[in-house]
Design a protein around this motif. Sequence first.
Motif, PDB file in Angstrom:
ATOM      1  N   PHE A   1       0.846  -1.177   0.000  1.00 57.06           N
ATOM      2  CA  PHE A   1       0.000   0.000   0.000  1.00 57.06           C
ATOM      3  C   PHE A   1       0.884   1.232   0.000  1.00 57.06           C
ATOM      4  O   PHE A   1       1.809   1.339   0.795  1.00 57.06           O
ATOM      5  N   ALA A   2       0.576   2.146  -0.899  1.00 53.55           N
ATOM      6  CA  ALA A   2       1.416   3.324  -1.016  1.00 53.55           C
ATOM      7  C   ALA A   2       0.715   4.527  -0.385  1.00 53.55           C
ATOM      8  O   ALA A   2      -0.509   4.599  -0.341  1.00 53.55           O
ATOM      9  N   SER A   3       1.531   5.446   0.088  1.00 58.60           N
ATOM     10  CA  SER A   3       0.966   6.651   0.670  1.00 58.60           C
ATOM     11  C   SER A   3       0.638   7.644  -0.441  1.00 58.60           C
ATOM     12  O   SER A   3       1.305   7.671  -1.462  1.00 58.60           O
TER      13      SER A   3
ATOM     14  N   PRO B   1       3.886  12.893  -0.434  1.00 58.01           N
ATOM     15  CA  PRO B   1       5.196  12.708   0.195  1.00 58.01           C
ATOM     16  C   PRO B   1       5.075  12.751   1.711  1.00 58.01           C
ATOM     17  O   PRO B   1       4.443  13.644   2.267  1.00 58.01           O
ATOM     18  N   GLY B   2       5.661  11.780   2.341  1.00 56.69           N
ATOM     19  CA  GLY B   2       5.557  11.739   3.786  1.00 56.69           C
ATOM     20  C   GLY B   2       6.072  10.434   4.318  1.00 56.69           C
ATOM     21  O   GLY B   2       6.802   9.721   3.637  1.00 56.69           O
ATOM     22  N   LYS B   3       5.714  10.135   5.532  1.00 62.79           N
ATOM     23  CA  LYS B   3       6.176   8.918   6.176  1.00 62.79           C
ATOM     24  C   LYS B   3       4.985   8.064   6.574  1.00 62.79           C
ATOM     25  O   LYS B   3       3.922   8.569   6.911  1.00 62.79           O
ATOM     26  N   ILE B   4       5.244   6.757   6.548  1.00 65.50           N
ATOM     27  CA  ILE B   4       4.268   5.814   7.062  1.00 65.50           C
ATOM     28  C   ILE B   4       4.704   5.432   8.474  1.00 65.50           C
ATOM     29  O   ILE B   4       5.869   5.115   8.697  1.00 65.50           O
ATOM     30  N   ILE B   5       3.784   5.517   9.404  1.00 65.91           N
ATOM     31  CA  ILE B   5       4.120   5.201  10.785  1.00 65.91           C
ATOM     32  C   ILE B   5       3.465   3.879  11.163  1.00 65.91           C
ATOM     33  O   ILE B   5       2.243   3.771  11.121  1.00 65.91           O
ATOM     34  N   PRO B   6       4.279   2.873  11.505  1.00 62.01           N
ATOM     35  CA  PRO B   6       3.686   1.625  11.984  1.00 62.01           C
ATOM     36  C   PRO B   6       3.320   1.761  13.452  1.00 62.01           C
ATOM     37  O   PRO B   6       4.126   2.223  14.261  1.00 62.01           O
TER      38      PRO B   6
ATOM     39  N   ASP C   1      -8.244  11.045   7.943  1.00 63.72           N
ATOM     40  CA  ASP C   1      -7.604  10.704   6.690  1.00 63.72           C
ATOM     41  C   ASP C   1      -6.200  10.122   6.830  1.00 63.72           C
ATOM     42  O   ASP C   1      -5.558   9.834   5.840  1.00 63.72           O
ATOM     43  N   ALA C   2      -5.712   9.973   8.063  1.00 63.65           N
ATOM     44  CA  ALA C   2      -4.344   9.486   8.229  1.00 63.65           C
ATOM     45  C   ALA C   2      -4.244   7.980   8.005  1.00 63.65           C
ATOM     46  O   ALA C   2      -3.195   7.470   7.649  1.00 63.65           O
ATOM     47  N   PHE C   3      -5.335   7.284   8.208  1.00 65.62           N
ATOM     48  CA  PHE C   3      -5.296   5.826   8.167  1.00 65.62           C
ATOM     49  C   PHE C   3      -4.907   5.304   6.784  1.00 65.62           C
ATOM     50  O   PHE C   3      -5.408   5.777   5.774  1.00 65.62           O
ATOM     51  N   LEU C   4      -4.004   4.325   6.769  1.00 64.71           N
ATOM     52  CA  LEU C   4      -3.593   3.714   5.512  1.00 64.71           C
ATOM     53  C   LEU C   4      -4.058   2.261   5.431  1.00 64.71           C
ATOM     54  O   LEU C   4      -4.812   1.892   4.551  1.00 64.71           O
ATOM     55  N   CYS C   5      -3.603   1.427   6.364  1.00 66.91           N
ATOM     56  CA  CYS C   5      -4.063   0.051   6.379  1.00 66.91           C
ATOM     57  C   CYS C   5      -3.828  -0.547   7.756  1.00 66.91           C
ATOM     58  O   CYS C   5      -3.176   0.062   8.598  1.00 66.91           O
TER      59      CYS C   5
ATOM     60  N   PHE D   1      -1.317   1.186  10.276  1.00 63.76           N
ATOM     61  CA  PHE D   1      -0.366   2.078   9.612  1.00 63.76           C
ATOM     62  C   PHE D   1      -1.067   3.379   9.289  1.00 63.76           C
ATOM     63  O   PHE D   1      -2.143   3.380   8.702  1.00 63.76           O
TER      64      PHE D   1
END
Lengths: 91, 174
Positions: B3-5, B8-13, B28-32, B69
């Motif tokens: 899954f891509a963000s 530009p930025g960082k993915i935080i686990p 809107d921060a949620f990715l997966c 994430f």
Amino acid sequence: MRTNHEIDYRIIGEEMQYVEVELDPQETAIAESGAFMMMDDGIQMETVFGDGSKQQSGGLLGKLMSAGKRVLTGESLFMTAFTNIGQGKRK
Amino acid sequence: MSFASPYPGKIIPLDLMNYNGKIVCQKDAFLCAAKGVSIGIEFQRKLGTGLFGGEGFIMQKLEGDGMAFVHAGGHVFERDLQPGEFLRIDTGCLVAYTQTVDYDIQFVGGIKNTLFGGEGLFFATLRGPGKVWIQTLPISRLASRIISYGGFRRKEEGSILGGLGNMIDGDGWR
């Protein structure tokens, strides 16, 4: 002991990152719709209403409520669930 | 799968098990996440925080005991707040905090700050104990900067031909 699925992951990239999730057989990950990039053979994609967590199995009304709340936060009504239906680990 | 963000930025686990099962993050921060993690909404009970906190009354909460994430803009760093430790940050830069953190707002104060400061009228304030995640580049800040370069106003290139020049470059007719 965890009740949620236990997933392995790797974060790749510097300024434009992506996260690679590895699933054991029958494990599932959920994602925001639109975030998907790629997947191996043996992983099944399914669009689910709400977030697919177990707390939400309280009938249609419960599902509608939780999905409706998600719209308020700007996420979409549906999410995508990815399940490893193959043998062995898949990415 | 991957899954891509979206910018530009960082993915935080985030391993929710380490944070007593709950994290509050910006919309809107949620990715997966792993299956079983529930994505709900967190209402700001404080009127001021909801109106002026930059995130509105509604934030996202992630509950469960699996991995989740989230994604935020620019560089993202985490900071551990000791009990009673107090941090003032720009309202847009808050990404996420653990449930033990007290999130509020504070008026910047001072006539010059208010009128000419350009930093907005309020700070977000965070009081420990707990962990907070801060982003360096809220997407709205990036977007407004990009918009200022779009359309007619070409700041860095273009010639005295003006609109005709744009047409020649294929950058749009208007």
